[in-house]
Design a protein around this motif. Structure first.
Motif, mmCIF file in Angstrom:
data_model
loop_
_atom_site.group_PDB
_atom_site.id
_atom_site.type_symbol
_atom_site.label_atom_id
_atom_site.label_comp_id
_atom_site.label_asym_id
_atom_site.label_seq_id
_atom_site.Cartn_x
_atom_site.Cartn_y
_atom_site.Cartn_z
ATOM 1 N N LYS A 158 0.824 -1.203 0.000
ATOM 2 C CA LYS A 158 0.000 0.000 0.000
ATOM 3 C C LYS A 158 0.862 1.258 0.000
ATOM 4 O O LYS A 158 0.638 2.189 -0.785
ATOM 5 N N LEU A 175 2.647 1.694 -3.434
ATOM 6 C CA LEU A 175 1.740 2.172 -4.477
ATOM 7 C C LEU A 175 1.448 3.658 -4.300
ATOM 8 O O LEU A 175 1.421 4.422 -5.278
ATOM 9 N N HIS A 177 -12.481 0.415 0.528
ATOM 10 C CA HIS A 177 -11.278 0.144 -0.254
ATOM 11 C C HIS A 177 -10.062 0.323 0.639
ATOM 12 O O HIS A 177 -10.137 0.925 1.716
ATOM 13 N N TRP A 224 -7.245 4.988 -1.686
ATOM 14 C CA TRP A 224 -8.032 5.889 -2.546
ATOM 15 C C TRP A 224 -7.110 6.996 -3.056
ATOM 16 O O TRP A 224 -6.280 7.512 -2.305
ATOM 17 N N ALA A 232 -9.298 6.659 -8.266
ATOM 18 C CA ALA A 232 -9.159 5.199 -8.285
ATOM 19 C C ALA A 232 -9.304 4.647 -6.874
ATOM 20 O O ALA A 232 -8.815 5.242 -5.903
ATOM 21 N N PHE A 253 -8.626 1.093 -4.621
ATOM 22 C CA PHE A 253 -7.818 -0.126 -4.648
ATOM 23 C C PHE A 253 -8.295 -1.096 -3.573
ATOM 24 O O PHE A 253 -8.514 -0.698 -2.421
ATOM 25 N N LEU A 270 -6.534 -4.361 -1.942
ATOM 26 C CA LEU A 270 -5.225 -5.008 -1.902
ATOM 27 C C LEU A 270 -5.312 -6.300 -1.091
ATOM 28 O O LEU A 270 -5.986 -6.359 -0.057
ATOM 29 N N VAL A 310 -9.480 -0.961 -8.919
ATOM 30 C CA VAL A 310 -8.200 -1.659 -9.012
ATOM 31 C C VAL A 310 -8.151 -2.802 -7.994
ATOM 32 O O VAL A 310 -8.434 -2.606 -6.815
ATOM 33 N N LEU A 311 -7.769 -3.981 -8.470
ATOM 34 C CA LEU A 311 -7.599 -5.148 -7.607
ATOM 35 C C LEU A 311 -6.145 -5.593 -7.670
ATOM 36 O O LEU A 311 -5.611 -5.822 -8.758
ATOM 37 N N GLN A 312 -5.506 -5.716 -6.497
ATOM 38 C CA GLN A 312 -4.106 -6.143 -6.420
ATOM 39 C C GLN A 312 -4.008 -7.376 -5.529
ATOM 40 O O GLN A 312 -4.703 -7.495 -4.514
ATOM 41 N N SER A 366 2.909 -6.849 -9.278
ATOM 42 C CA SER A 366 3.223 -6.294 -7.957
ATOM 43 C C SER A 366 4.718 -6.347 -7.690
ATOM 44 O O SER A 366 5.300 -5.385 -7.150
#
Length: 331
Positions: A207, A210, A228, A231, A244, A246, A248, A284-286, A320
């Motif tokens: 996190k 990113l 999420h 953000w 966006a 995310f 995670l 977004v998916l990580q 990643s």
């Protein structure tokens, strides 16, 4: 069947078009498509994969899905219908993998005489990708029968006011990691040991990395029930900043270091559902490992709600690793 969905205003509009068309001796085969677009932009219709994953699917429910279908020979069946065949039916089938890794056969049939476009002869043949809106007429543990109301090629329009910022491509929704401007210059070539490295990097470090790479100064702390994990309004794509959200998923001491399934995203994938409620332009998916196709399919379905079509991005363990390496957190 479509008329049963529409209100009196929509039905009146279609009747006026029909009267006008009769006077000109021609029809407007797109009239129903336009009304259906207006209707889907106003009302919530669940995608079938989400309805099955949440256990909310039931007989009579209106659902949609967009995927590769196997079609019967519709062109030949239309010809047989025109020749006077009264029991001619065309058929379709596909399969879905739902949250518990269960494979579900989706199938149904329809009257080929009801098709409105000559391109159906080509588009509904063999294996082709299409959008379908239909009612669930039968439901079992391993199969779903649909009665199709509409079959079409769906082209989701970008959000109003941003038409010039989106590529006019049927796959404009999915963003590749390399398209993010802040990630320009990062080497995304797959490293053989990438997933092993990601096993040792906690989610909190991902996190922070990113956020640094994107230029987002606010890194929130984790808490239960959050929409999420991260953000930002600074994710740059095609020359402008986008908002966006995310989700995670780190290794969690090794327990989550495996290919991502829907079950790993909370009950019925509700982490994805909560993220989709956010006003983000990009979802977004990580994950620290591989991400299974049914997870990507659910994310795409959530991003494809015609009331608010959006873009989405998938960052697997290999991506990643490249990002962590760029942030100085991986070798």
């Amino acid at each position: 069947m479509l008329n049963s969905l529409f209100d009196s205003t929509s039905r009146g509009r279609l009747e006026r078009i029909a009267r006008h068309a009769l006077g000109l001796r021609r029809g407007d085969h797109l009239a129903y498509a336009r009304e259906l677009e207006r209707w889907l932009a106003r009302f919530a219709v669940q995608p079938l994969d989400l309805a099955l994953a949440t256990g909310e699917c039931h007989r009579g429910q209106l659902v949609w899905l967009q995927r590769e279908f196997i079609w019967s020979d519709v062109a030949a069946e239309r010809q047989a219908s025109r020749a006077g065949g009264t029991e001619v039916r065309s058929s379709f089938r596909t399969s879905l993998v739902v949250g518990d890794q269960r494979s579900v056969l989706v199938h149904g049939s329809f009257n080929p005489a009801r098709l409105t476009s000559s391109t159906s002869n080509v588009e509904l043949r063999g294996t082709r990708h299409q959008f379908m809106l239909g009612h669930v007429v039968a439901l079992g543990p391993s199969e779903v029968e649909l009665r199709a109301l509409a079959i079409a090629t769906r082209l989701l329009r970008p959000p109003d006011g941003h038409a010039t910022a989106w590529a006019p491509h049927p796959r404009w929704q999915r963003v590749d990691v390399s398209e993010v401007e802040q990630f320009a210059g990062i080497d995304f070539e797959v490293a053989p040991d990438a997933l092993d490295v990601m096993r040792a990097i906690p989610e909190a470090e991902v996190k922070r990395a990113l956020a640094v790479l994107i230029g987002e100064p606010t890194v929130p702390k984790d808490w239960g029930g959050e929409q999420h994990d991260l953000w930002t309004t600074r994710l740059r794509l095609e020359g402008r900043a986008h908002s966006a959200a995310f989700v995670l998923k780190g290794p969690a001491g090794g327990s989550m270091w495996r290919p991502m399934t829907i079950a790993m995203l909370g009950k019925n994938g509700d982490q994805l559902q909560r993220m989709a409620v956010s006003p983000a332009e990009v979802l977004v998916l990580q994950h620290c490992h591989e991400i299974r196709p049914e997870v990507v399919s659910m994310l795409e379905s959530l991003a494809s709600d015609m009331r608010n079509p959006r873009r989405f991005m998938v960052i697997d363990g290999y991506h990643s690793h490249s990002l962590m390496r760029a942030a100085g957190l991986a070798g």
